[in-house]
Enzyme design. Structure first.
Site, short mmCIF file in Angstrom:
data_model
loop_
_atom_site.label_atom_id
_atom_site.label_comp_id
_atom_site.label_asym_id
_atom_site.label_seq_id
_atom_site.Cartn_x
_atom_site.Cartn_y
_atom_site.Cartn_z
CD GLU A 141 -44.52 -26.94 -1.88
OE1 GLU A 141 -45.48 -27.52 -2.42
OE2 GLU A 141 -44.02 -27.31 -0.82
CD GLU B 63 -49.29 -25.34 -3.67
OE1 GLU B 63 -48.12 -25.48 -3.26
OE2 GLU B 63 -50.21 -26.11 -3.30
N GLY C 80 -52.99 -31.57 -5.53
CA GLY C 80 -53.80 -30.44 -6.01
C GLY C 80 -52.88 -29.45 -6.71
CD GLU D 89 -43.53 -31.46 -0.77
OE1 GLU D 89 -44.34 -30.86 -1.47
OE2 GLU D 89 -43.34 -31.21 0.42
N1 BES Z 1 -46.48 -29.52 -1.12
C1 BES Z 1 -47.83 -29.82 -1.43
C2 BES Z 1 -47.98 -30.80 -2.56
C3 BES Z 1 -47.71 -32.23 -2.19
C4 BES Z 1 -48.64 -32.92 -1.45
C5 BES Z 1 -46.57 -32.86 -2.60
C6 BES Z 1 -48.38 -34.23 -1.11
C7 BES Z 1 -46.31 -34.15 -2.26
C8 BES Z 1 -47.23 -34.85 -1.51
C9 BES Z 1 -48.60 -28.56 -1.80
O1 BES Z 1 -48.11 -27.39 -1.26
C10 BES Z 1 -49.98 -28.72 -1.25
O2 BES Z 1 -50.14 -28.67 -0.07
N2 BES Z 1 -50.94 -28.97 -2.11
C11 BES Z 1 -52.30 -29.20 -1.72
C12 BES Z 1 -53.18 -28.08 -2.13
C13 BES Z 1 -53.25 -27.02 -1.11
C14 BES Z 1 -54.21 -25.94 -1.48
C15 BES Z 1 -53.61 -27.54 0.23
C16 BES Z 1 -52.78 -30.47 -2.39
O3 BES Z 1 -52.09 -30.96 -3.26
O4 BES Z 1 -53.83 -30.94 -2.00
ZN ZN Z 2 -48.49 -27.07 0.73
#
Ligand code: BES
Ligand code: ZN
Length: 973
Positions: free
Chosen positions: A298, A331, A295, A148
């Site tokens: 998903e 997630e 972080g 992603e």
């Molecule tokens: N879909 C995101 C991960 C992501 C973030 C992919 C940016 C590509 C670019 C995932 O669901 C997400 O939001 N992760 C967060 C943690 C969450 C607890 C807010 C993150 O990575 O900070």
């Molecule tokens: Zn997310």
């Protein structure tokens, strides 16, 4: 070319992919792959357009159905990063209708490709190699994917857009592992689906082919695989889904995976019930990855995490446990919101992330109700949203994006936090149950497909109608998601004849002047014309819609109160009038009291000037000075700043806060016959005062809290036992005070006298709490207590520079840190670096000798506490371990870049620095972080103006409160 969308006339329906990773190949590790994509073609064409980036493609051909057996036709390739166009000599046969249903009897066209790519080792995207060391020093590799938003194309050629959903079967060709290993405990290859078969490779000795089951229909960005050695801890949900937490063998999985496993096994059934849809895959894996940029991610059924967001041990801080729980819940919520139903295009990213942010709090509140996370939502999530949205350089929730850098840039607090906040506001306005019913309908209507915001509104509106909720969801939500900004509500007491709802001309003009001066942004929907008329013209005041709550028992004596509310856009540089089309529909609940029980009236404000008619239970004749009888925005529903035009009104609010403190801090039942407010409401009030730069009002609230605490401590009401009972609310309240105080110290940092006063105020506020909680963990102490202690100690050491606390902290470093509660580690390390001559060097040595990620992180950030510019430069070099050029190359276009840029520039507060930053980014263009840089400059300028205007007021208040000596009063006043 990078903004090109793929044509919709060719759609993949299935990918069959085989990947052979060669992670230890010399000189460069690489992977080789072959794939066969089944395509449906709905219009005659000679070309196939798909994504592939930094992949070498060979042997590209299609097999098309023909009467005498399938025909194989080779393609000519044209590469235009990140798009590959395959051209064939003749038109390909049409075998699908426009809606991509196969035409009966017409088999799909098969596209074959062989490819090869180099492993990325530093970018952490596509298919990359992560490394880690075992305790004996052996360095091992783990092959990991992160797709992603737009990096699947770096791992295999594909139609890399979220609406091109297909099914996938994947094989990984990996080194054979020793026979006799327990597959329950050790695994070597993981993907979205369970392993279907493992076979010895027929031709390559020493290799095993691992085949995974067919995935459901899903988007490319959710595919994932991991290869290497992983240890595993397994559990099961109540409905039988197998859940595993996995990590590299350097971890003690039995101990460290428990926490996350427990959260995941509780959270999956929670969402199954909430959404009324079973978790669609046979298993759920949670994988801790040594090198990971986000972080967590998903991937459907194979969620990847940063190690510090998944693995918890006894020594982990309460803060990390909460962050981990929220991450796991976030997630997992995506499995439904995002994976089963996916946004149509990245413009609707907020549907994924805003919803998941809201759902993450909902599920965490279910798993750990004692954390009261909804209160923190108000102080963390909504504040983050309001803060970013108060800038001219913000953006709408729904935003047109084309290329990967633009897409990466919107993984920000507008998508996450404003998205989450407007979802919460909508749910509160509609009623939670009605909202959830609509969400279920939305998910069921778009299962295994894609959706837009409008699709969600349609489902929610249907649910609202069924339950007679008179809210046009689409109309209500449009301004919140289509335009940037949040409203500022200015409340006038219409009962005070001398203060009729006339905007102060100076205020309106000031606002307009401020906005024209700074506005160059043409996408803003607000205009700078002063719609708020000067005193001669009477503004049109429309009654606010009463959505509910006025069902008083007969015979209740009433006295009427009337407020007038002005709606503007809130900007840090001043307020700005909104054009009629841009007006928000603001839900504004108001608490009043009725014979001891509180009552809520829910208004909907949709005009520039709204009139609120309240019938407040109480004596029919209003007294001259109102007692504390109303509290606005109860439940903190509206995502808006509220300003009280007159001081008398603010004093009324302050009395509500004072009345409520025994309830908030000591947990005594709320007094009968009085309006009280909750901790979340008090926090928002504090944040509003701070954000609106009402320094004095902010300090007045702080003072009320401080006086109350002091008296309660003196009377013996506030002791450890009480603090224990109410730690959650006390923590939140003190956190809000701390962040405001910390902010004021940043803004007024250059003024020694003010700083001395603010430090003194901080000592008064936090000293007694720290005294009560002590320096050691009490057996069975709650997470809230640990966090409250670390907050108080952190403030006393870091901001207030309290000598006794610094000395005590340094003693721990000498006598042994194991006695120190883990939440206080950061503060103690910073004290060492900041207040001892050789602390910096000692910390560097400690960092090098430490291998616990969370502790290492504490140590690294403590290095930033030094005040020696040379050492600061060293810290920067040490933490980046690369030069700026390499650094940019690594992070360019990625979603980390804006975060890094933001972290670097956000703490400045002087106009000169704003100019310098602006110049720097003009000279060094950093695509993907331009908006962040602009936002920082705007924020800094606003701070600088504030520092200038409020310094004399603040100094005087501190003197009056005997917080700083008045003898040295500055002549500048
Ligand atoms: N879909 C995101 C991960 C992501 C973030 C992919 C940016 C590509 C670019 C995932 O669901 C997400 O939001 N992760 C967060 C943690 C969450 C607890 C807010 C993150 O990575 O900070
Ligand atoms: Zn997310």
């Amino acid at each position: 070319m990078d903004s090109l969308r793929l044509p919709s006339s060719i759609k993949p329906v299935h990918y069959d992919i085989s990947i052979t990773p060669e992670m230890d190949a010399q000189p460069e590790p690489f992977f080789a792959g072959t794939e066969c994509i089944s395509l449906r073609i709905s219009e005659p064409t000679k070309t196939i357009v798909l994504h592939a980036l930094e992949l070498e493609l060979t042997n590209v051909h299609v097999t098309i159905p023909a009467p005498d057996g399938p025909l194989s036709i080779a393609a000519t390739l044209t590469l235009d990063k990140p798009i590959v166009t395959l051209t064939f000599p003749d038109e390909l046969p049409v075998n699908g209708t426009a809606d991509m249903k196969p035409i009966a009897g017409a088999p799909d066209v098969l596209l074959h490709l062989d490819f090869r790519g180099e492993f990325r080792t530093s970018e952490l995207c596509g298919f990359y190699r992560s490394t880690y060391s075992l305790p004996d020093g052996t360095v091992k590799s783990l092959g990991v994917t992160q797709f992603e938003p737009t990096d699947a194309r770096r791992a295999f050629p594909c139609f890399d857009e979220p609406s091109f959903k297909a099914t996938f079967t994947l094989s990984l060709v990996v080194p054979a592992w020793p026979s006799g290993e327990d597959p329950q405990r050790i695994v070597h290859a993981v993907s979205n689906m369970p392993v279907q078969s493992t076979d010895t490779h027929p031709t390559t000795p020493g290799k095993t082919i691992v085949r995974f089951g067919r995935t459901p229909i899903m988007s490319t960005y959710l595919l994932a695989w991991v290869c290497g050695d992983l240890v595993r801890l397994e559990g099961q949900t109540e409905s039988g889904t197998v859940v595993s937490v996995m990590a590299t063998p350097k971890w003690d999985i039995e101990k460290q995976a428990h926490f996350a496993l427990d959260v995941a096994t509780k959270c999956i059934p929670f969402f199954e019930k909430l959404f009324d849809i079973r978790y669609p895959l046979p298993k759920m894996d949670l994988l801790a990855i040594p090198d990971f940029s986000a972080g967590a991610m998903e991937n459907f059924g194979a969620v990847t995490y940063r190690e510090t967001r998944l693995l918890i041990d006894e020594d982990s801080s309460a803060a990390i446990k909460q962050a981990t729980c929220r991450t796991v819940c976030h997630e997992i919520s995506h499995m439904w919101f995002g994976n089963l139903v996916t946004m149509e295009w990245w413009t609707y990213l907020w549907l994924n992330e805003g919803f998941a942010r809201w759902a993450e709090y909902l599920a965490t509140d279910y798993v750990y109700p004692e954390w009261h996370v909804w209160d923190s939502f108000v102080s963390d999530v909504s504040e983050a949203a309001l803060a970013l949205d108060s800038l001219e350089s913000s953006h709408a929730i729904e935003v047109p994006v084309k290329n990967p850098a633009e897409i990466n840039e919107i993984f920000d607090n507008i998508s996450y936090s404003k998205g989450g906040s407007v979802i919460r506001m909508l749910a509160s306005t509609m009623g939670h149950d009605v909202f959830v019913e609509g969400v279920r309908e939305y998910l069921k209507a778009h299962l295994y497909s894609n959706a837009t915001s409008e699709n969600l509104w349609v489902a929610l509106s249907a649910a609202a109608q069924r339950h007679n909720v008179s809210l046009n969801v689409s109309e209500f939500m449009a301004p919140w998601i289509r335009q940037m900004g949040c409203p500022l509500l200015t409340v006038y007491d219409a009962d005070r004849p001398q203060k009729q709802p006339q905007p102060q001309p100076s205020e309106a003009q000031q606002a307009a002047a401020a906005s024209t001066q700074e506005s160059t942004n043409t996408t803003s929907t607000a205009t700078a014309t002063a719609a708020a008329a000067p005193t001669t013209a009477t503004p049109v005041v429309l009654p606010a819609t009463l959505l509910g709550g006025l069902d008083l028992p007969e015979g209740t004596p009433l006295h009427k109160r009337r407020f007038t509310v002005l709606q503007q856009r809130w900007l840090r540089s001043g307020a700005r009038e909104l054009t009629p089309e841009a007006l928000f529909r603001v839900p504004l609940p108001i608490s009043t009291h009725s014979g001891g029980s509180s009552r809520q009236l829910m208004f909907l404000l949709s005009s520039t000037w709204s009139q609120l008619d309240l019938s407040v239970p109480g004596p029919a004749q209003p007294e001259e000075a109102h007692p504390a009888e109303v509290f606005m925005n109860s439940g903190v529903v509206a995502l808006a700043r509220i300003r009280f035009a007159e001081d008398a009104l603010f004093q009324e609010v302050l009395r509500v806060v004072a009345n409520s403190l025994p309830h908030i801090v000591l947990g005594v039942p709320p007094p009968a016959g009085q309006v009280t407010c909750t901790v979340a409401e008090t926090v928002r009030l504090l944040k509003d005062c701070y954000a609106l730069r009402q320094t004095l009002r902010y300090l007045q609230v702080a003072n009320v809290v401080q006086c109350f605490m002091q008296e309660a401590f003196a009377r013996g009401e506030l002791n450890l036992a009480h603090v224990k009972a109410q730690q959650g609310p006390t923590l939140l309240l003190m956190n809000a005070l701390a962040s405001g105080l910390g902010g004021l110290m940043l803004v007024f940092g250059e003024d020694d006298e003010i700083m001395a006063g603010l430090r003194q105020l901080g000592r008064r506020l936090f000293g007694p709490i720290s005294g009560q909680l002590g320096w050691r963990k009490v057996p069975e102490e709650s997470d809230q207590a640990s966090l409250l202690r670390s907050l108080a100690i952190g403030m006393l050491i870091g901001c207030c520079e309290s000598r006794p606390h610094i000395d005590r902290a340094l003693e721990f470093v000498t006598t042994g840190m194991h006695e120190l509660p883990s939440d206080c580690r950061g503060a103690v390390y910073s004290a060492l670096v900041k207040f001892t001559p050789d602390g910096y060097e000692r910390m560097v040595a400690m960092h090098e000798g430490c291998d616990v990620p969370e502790v290492k992180r504490n140590m690294l950030s403590a290095l930033g506490a030094t005040r020696d510019p040379e050492k600061l430069a060293k810290t920067l070099e040490y933490s980046c371990s690369e030069k700026i050029g390499a650094f940019l190359e690594r992070f360019q276009g990625g979603f980390m870049l804006p975060n890094i840029v933001g972290a670097l520039v956000n703490y400045f507060t002087s106009a000169a620095k704003a100019d310098e930053i602006e110049r720097f980014f003009r000279e060094h263009r950093v695509p993907g972080a331009e908006r962040t840089a602009q936002q920082a400059v705007e924020r800094i300028r606003a701070c600088a103006t504030w520092a200038q205007s409020d310094a004399p007021l603040l100094r005087k208040w501190l003197q009056d409160e005997h917080l700083c000596p008045s003898a040295s009063a500055s002549p500048a006043q």
